[in-house]
Structures are given as C-alpha cells and as structure tokens.
Design an enzyme around this catalytic site. Structure first.
Site, PDB file in Angstrom:
ATOM      1  N   PRO A 178       0.828  -1.211   0.000  1.00 20.74           N
ATOM      2  CA  PRO A 178       0.000   0.000   0.000  1.00 20.74           C
ATOM      3  C   PRO A 178       0.861   1.260   0.000  1.00 20.74           C
ATOM      4  CG  PRO A 178      -0.736  -1.561   1.689  1.00 20.74           C
ATOM      5  CD  PRO A 178       0.581  -2.050   1.183  1.00 20.74           C
ATOM      6  N   GLY A 234       2.708   4.543   1.155  1.00 20.95           N
ATOM      7  CA  GLY A 234       3.203   5.046   2.425  1.00 20.95           C
ATOM      8  C   GLY A 234       3.826   4.020   3.326  1.00 20.95           C
ATOM      9  N   THR A 235       4.045   2.793   2.837  1.00 21.69           N
ATOM     10  CA  THR A 235       4.602   1.749   3.700  1.00 21.69           C
ATOM     11  C   THR A 235       6.120   1.736   3.686  1.00 21.69           C
ATOM     12  OG1 THR A 235       4.269   0.206   1.855  1.00 21.69           O
ATOM     13  CG2 THR A 235       2.597   0.239   3.588  1.00 21.69           C
ATOM     14  N   LYS A 253       8.365   1.704   0.695  1.00 23.02           N
ATOM     15  CA  LYS A 253       9.039   0.967  -0.380  1.00 23.02           C
ATOM     16  C   LYS A 253      10.234   1.764  -0.907  1.00 23.02           C
ATOM     17  CE  LYS A 253       5.177   0.734  -2.715  1.00 23.02           C
ATOM     18  NZ  LYS A 253       4.213   1.273  -1.723  1.00 23.02           N
ATOM     19  N   THR A 254      10.037   3.029  -1.179  1.00 27.73           N
ATOM     20  CA  THR A 254      11.132   3.864  -1.672  1.00 27.73           C
ATOM     21  C   THR A 254      12.233   4.000  -0.624  1.00 27.73           C
ATOM     22  OG1 THR A 254       9.566   5.103  -3.036  1.00 27.73           O
ATOM     23  CG2 THR A 254      11.707   6.116  -2.630  1.00 27.73           C
ATOM     24  N   GLU A 284     -23.800   8.806  18.238  1.00 30.74           N
ATOM     25  CA  GLU A 284     -22.467   8.360  18.640  1.00 30.74           C
ATOM     26  C   GLU A 284     -22.533   7.490  19.890  1.00 30.74           C
ATOM     27  OE1 GLU A 284     -20.077   8.750  16.668  1.00 30.74           O
ATOM     28  OE2 GLU A 284     -21.055  10.182  15.340  1.00 30.74           O
ATOM     29  N   HIS A 332     -23.147   3.832  18.859  1.00 32.59           N
ATOM     30  CA  HIS A 332     -21.907   3.130  18.487  1.00 32.59           C
ATOM     31  C   HIS A 332     -21.130   2.713  19.732  1.00 32.59           C
ATOM     32  CE1 HIS A 332     -22.277   3.789  14.216  1.00 32.59           C
ATOM     33  NE2 HIS A 332     -22.330   5.113  14.357  1.00 32.59           N
TER      34      HIS A 332
END
EC number: 3.4.24.-
Length: 650
Positions: free
Chosen positions: A201, A203-204, A206-207, A423, A426
């Site tokens: 995905p 932002g994990t 890789k670069t 809310e 939930h």
C-alpha cells in the site's frame, strides 16, 4: 564559460561609455580647413605640434593661442615644398616644437578598433538577447531523449532509518552482500536477482527501503518514476530507458529504482483504456534491457508499485523481476518502532507513550505515523508549548483520520441531541458486544464531512477475521442509526458512511469469503481496484438467479445484525441515555470516561485514590502590631472609667 557570459552585458555597457567618452573628448578639437588655418596663423602663437606627412596631404594636430584662450586644432594641408617651408617657419616662430609621426604607424590598430570592435560588440549583444529570449533552449533538443534519472552517489539512508519491516530487510540483505563483494556469489555459481519488485500500500516505505539498500551497500542510487519515461513522441521513452541503463553500466555496481512502475509496465494490448503505443514501446525496451544485462554485472533493478495486478506478465517472469517483496502495513510493534524513528528530533513530554500511540493507530502506514508526529509538533507550536504533549498527539490522530475540528460550526439543540445519541449508540455496541471493536474516543465535534466521530480500534490485531467478527463490525456500524430509531422514531442521513462500510463488508462475506448459505464459492474478483482496459468488458461470472440469491443473503446478514443491535440498545437504554447526556454536555468522552459511565454511572471512578491535598501555603508568623491599649484588658478599662465618673460626681 557561463560565468563570463553573465558579465557580458556589463562589459557591453562599459564599452559604450568608453566610446562615448572617447568621442566626446574628440569633440573639443577644432577642425579647420586650409584657408581658415592660414588666416588664424597670422596672429596666433603656436605651441608643440604633431605633423603626419603622407603622399598628398600633411595632417597637423596641435595647440594655438588665440588671445587669452588655447585652441586645440586639427587641419589637413596639401603636401608641397612651399607648404612644408611655410609650416616650419610658422609653427616654430614662437619656440614651438614639431614632432613628425609616421602616418602608417597606428593604421592597423585604428582599423581593428574602428571596424572590427563595433561588429564584435553588436554580435555579443545579439547573442545575449537571443539567449535571454529562449534561443538557448534549442540546446535542450539534444537532451530530450536522455534519461531523467536522478543519481545519488552518497546515500545517507540506512536500515536504522527504516522501521516496521524486519522481514523485508532480510529479503534484501543478500543484495547488499552481493553489491559489496560479488566474487563470493560468482565463485559459488549463484546469480543474484536482476530485479526486485516491491509491492505494498502507499506510504509503507518501499522507496525508503530501496534507498536504504543503496546506503548500506554504499553504491550509487538511480531513481526515476515510471511516468518520466512516457512522452508525447513515440520512441522517446525507449531512448530514455537505453540511456538510463547505459549510465548505470558506467556506474556499476549500482541500484536502479523505478517508482510507480505500473505507469509504464501495464499489460500490453489491454484495449480500452490500456493501449498506448509509446508506453508499450517503452515497456518493450525495458524488457530487452533487463534481458541484455549479463549475470552479476553489478546492476540491480528495484521497482515499486501498489497495483501488481495490472503489470504485464512478461515483466514478472523469472529472469527479470525474480523476487517480489511485499511491504505490508506495520503491526503494533512495527508502528512503535516507526514512531521511535520519527520522534528522534521531536521534543516529547513525559506523558507521551509511543506504545499507547501505536495501539491507537491500527491500519496507519509509516507515512501516516510520521504525519501524526508532525501534526502534533505543529499543534504544540501553535499552542506556544515547549514540548509535544499527549493531548497534541490525540488531536493529531483525529486530524489525520478525519480532518481538523470545525469548532465554529454550531448545532441546534435538536441536532446536537441527535448526534449525541447516534455516537452513543456506536459506543454502547462497542461496550456490550464481545467481538466488537473497543471504543477509544467519542466526540460530537464535527470533523471533515462527519457530524461526529467515534474512534474504535480492534481488541487485538489479526491477520484473519472470523465470521463473528464481521457480524460484530456490521452491528457496531448500525449502532448509530438504530439508536436514532429507538429514541426519535426516525432516522437521519448521518449514517451514510456507516451504511456504505457495512454494505461492503456484507457483500464481501457473501461474494468473496463464502460466509453465507451459498457456500464456499467466490462470485467476485477479490481485487478491489478495477483495470479499465481489462475489466470493463469482462462479463459477470454468475447468473441472474445467483445474483438474486446474493442480494437476499446480503440483506439477511444486515437484517440479523440490525435486530441484534436493536436488542442490545433496548436492553441498555439507561447506559445509552447516560452516555448521550454526557456527550451533549461535554462533547468529547475518552475511553476511561466511557468505562466509568458504564461501571459507576459517573465520569470519574469513585474508588480511585484521590490525590492528596497539598498543604496550604501559610504566611510566616508575624507578631501583631501593638495598639495603644496593648496589655490593657477590658475590665481594667471599665474600672478606670468608673473611677473617673465618681471623681466627677464628687
């Protein structure tokens, strides 16, 4: 050379000024004809004179005194013996000296300065003008087909800067060993992978991982995006691929990193939305270059993508991208390590717990976690704090997930009560349903497009989810809408996002995971992304009758969850009212406060040890200031007053 070109305009201006000065200095010389000179010579007194004698003329330059003024003159006289004798007598009559000059002595320099130098100045002027107007851009035509890869020869990134992906580091460690000492691989007969495909995905990291490999191996790092190859002109991308690999061979050993390779490596001949002649030629050239790389040449190609399903099969076969490294979202341990990396230069307060922060951010990528710490630092600066507090980081998580709070947006009393019950619904499901997510925070302050916000996290992170967990999640998503039905007898449009999520979960249960009476049959492609050129014309994989059964199963799952949600909220109506009332009053409730409401009926735990009262600061004992009656009691004053009264009566 470029530095000197920058000084050319200044030099051009200086030459113009000097020329004007030269001509202005010549303008003070009086030029006379032969007749005028003879008339003036009768009464004038001559000083030193320069005479230049040529074949037919005599050029005379000098100074004469006419009355009280000195005049610099220049005159041309015909060359004859009579004129020479007359000049000699006239110019030396008052003691002046005559200097005879060679007429050809300065002709070469005069010619150069007078004829060639103006042309040079004009040429330089037009060259500068064309360069400023963009004439120099034509040189870029020769660089159009060259690679746009950026080269870093001294990469500072190391494995210590990459956290949360220990298994991925192990997969690429032998690449580092190979780039450092390839001989031990060749001696063993091993061939290092030519290409590594990093999938995961956005932002994990890789670069960052690819750059860390280059940094650990201390080799040049060529980085380029897949879109940098594709241009309007056919053949440009292929030429850039050739040039990139040519430059890489000169710098071997090195790493070539291609980011977003799906921009150029999509399936060829995909038809609608996928066909592109320039992109396909670029891909063909990339395949040829990778095949042309001899074994252990010292070049390792690393590519990154989050769409491996659309890549061409020829790109993924063995011998090209031999290894696939999947970089997943980090777990709680990895998130803590990532937070520690990004918190190195942050001033954190003592109440900040990175472990708790990691537990509250499931599903966050490394880029999201870095953004959380950065937003927290910005909020601390905005609040004029000296350190980043946990309150700042809590707000930063909300900002990253839902956007900034819209505190200026005001509810009506009725809308505020509706959002509070929504809310609170939930929250009650999260508290009372065993497999539901834990409630971390509930707020009715609008964020983004949502009127309220309920932060719920899994009780524990899992790789595989059971059917009961999906059922509990759908039930939790129905909590807000069902609470509106029970309390107000109608529903609002505020549950649109909840409905979207629960519908997707229910459809996946039936069509993908086989969690229905239809059995373990997959009726849909599990890949959520659609490749237009491949999937647009693909027909349905099931009949209309099966589609009707799928719709019935989806509706049955949602109806069952809705019934269970109504039952839980009805049985816990007092807790629902209590949470909604406190939400209406305080607008935001934390996990601890919600648990206290459930267990004790108040926001604070009555059994919790209360902080010891601090002793009040007392003023030091100061002796009282004595008054006039100090040391005299009231009885004494009364007795004295009685004595005075008696004396007066006597």
């Amino acid at each position: 050379m470029k530095k000197w070109i920058n000084y050319l305009p200044t030099l051009f201006v200086v030459l113009i000024v000097l020329s004007l000065f030269f001509y202005s200095s010549q303008g003070s010389t009086r030029t006379m004809n032969y007749t005028q000179f003879k008339e003036m010579a009768e009464d004038a007194r001559f000083g030193d004179t320069n005479v230049s004698i040529s074949t037919s003329i005599i050029h005379v330059d000098g100074v004469l005194q006419d009355g009280d003024s000195n005049i610099q003159y220049s005159v041309i006289i015909p060359n004859s013996e009579a004129n020479l004798e007359w000049l000699e007598d006239t110019l030396t009559e008052n003691g002046g000296e005559i200097t005879v000059q060679d007429p050809n002595q300065s002709s070469i320099w005069i010619t150069l300065l007078g004829n060639i130098l103006p042309l040079v100045i004009i040429g330089v002027f037009f060259y500068i003008m064309f360069a400023k107007m963009g004439g120099g851009s034509s040189n870029k035509a020769f660089e159009f087909a060259k690679s746009k890869a950026r080269v870093e020869t001294n990469v500072k990134t190391r494995f210590r800067d990459v956290a949360g992906c220990e298994e991925e580091k192990e997969e690429v460690k032998e690449i580092i060993d190979y780039l450092r000492s390839p001989k031990k691989f060749t001696d063993m007969g091993a061939h290092i992978p030519k290409g590594i495909l990093m999938v995961g995905p956005p932002g994990t990291g890789k670069t960052l991982l690819a750059k860390a490999v280059a940094g650990e191996a201390n080799v040049p790092f060529f980085s380029i995006s897949g879109s940098d190859f594709v241009e309007m002109f056919v053949g440009t991308g292929a030429s850039r691929v050739r040039d990139m690999f040519k430059n890489a061979q000169k710098s071997a050993p090195c790493i070539v990193f291609i980011d977003e390779i799906d921009a150029v490596g999509r399936q060829r001949g995909a038809g609608m939305g996928g066909g592109n002649d320039e992109r396909e030629q670029t891909l063909n050239q990339l395949l040829v270059e990778m095949d042309g790389m001899t074994d252990n040449i010292g070049i390792v190609v690393i590519a990154a993508t989050n769409r491996p399903d659309v890549l061409d099969p020829a790109l993924l076969r063995s011998g090209r991208f031999d290894r696939r490294v999947t970089v997943n979202l980090p777990d709680v341990k990895g998130r803590k390590e990532i937070l520690e990396v990004h918190a190195r230069n942050k001033k954190l307060a003592s109440d900040v717990s990175l472990e708790n922060l990691a537990r509250r951010t499931p599903g966050f990528s490394g880029a999201d976690l870095a953004n959380v710490l950065n937003e927290g630092a910005i909020l601390a600066v905005r609040n004029k704090e000296t350190q980043i507090t946990m309150t700042d980081l809590d707000e930063a998580i909300d900002r990253v997930m839902m956007g900034p709070a819209k505190k200026s947006k005001k509810y009506t009393e009725k809308d505020k009560m509706l959002v509070s019950y929504h809310e609170a619904g939930h929250a009650v499901i999260g508290l009372k349903l065993e497999d539901a997510d834990m409630v971390q925070k509930v707020t009715i302050i609008p964020r983004g497009e949502a009127g309220g916000y309920n932060l719920m996290t899994p009780r524990e992170e899992k790789y595989f989810h059971r059917k009961s967990e999906f059922i509990a999640r759908i039930t939790g998503l129905l909590g807000g809408r069902t609470a509106e039905e029970i309390v107000f007898g109608e529903v609002s449009a505020g549950a649109v996002n909840d409905i979207e999520q629960l519908t997707k979960i229910a459809k996946n249960m039936v069509r993908v995971y086989g969690m229905s009476s239809l059995g373990p049959i997959q009726y849909a492609d599990p890949q959520g992304n659609v490749f237009l050129g491949r999937d647009y014309t693909q027909g349905s994989s099931y009949s209309d009758g099966v589609a009707d059964e799928i719709d019935k199963e989806v509706r049955a799952i949602v109806d069952a969850c809705h019934q269970q949600c109504r039952q839980i909220l009805t049985e816990n109506r007092d807790l629902l009212d209590l949470i909604a009332k406190n939400l209406f009053e305080h607008e935001t409730l934390t996990n601890e406060e919600i648990n206290n409401l459930m267990n004790y009926g108040s926001l604070e735990d009555p059994h919790a040890p209360k902080p010891e009262p601090q002793p009040e600061k007392t003023q030091p004992d100061v002796p009282p200031i004595p008054s006039k009656n100090a040391g005299v009691e009231q009885k004494d004053l009364d007795d004295a007053l009685s004595e005075l009264t008696k004396k007066k009566d006597v």
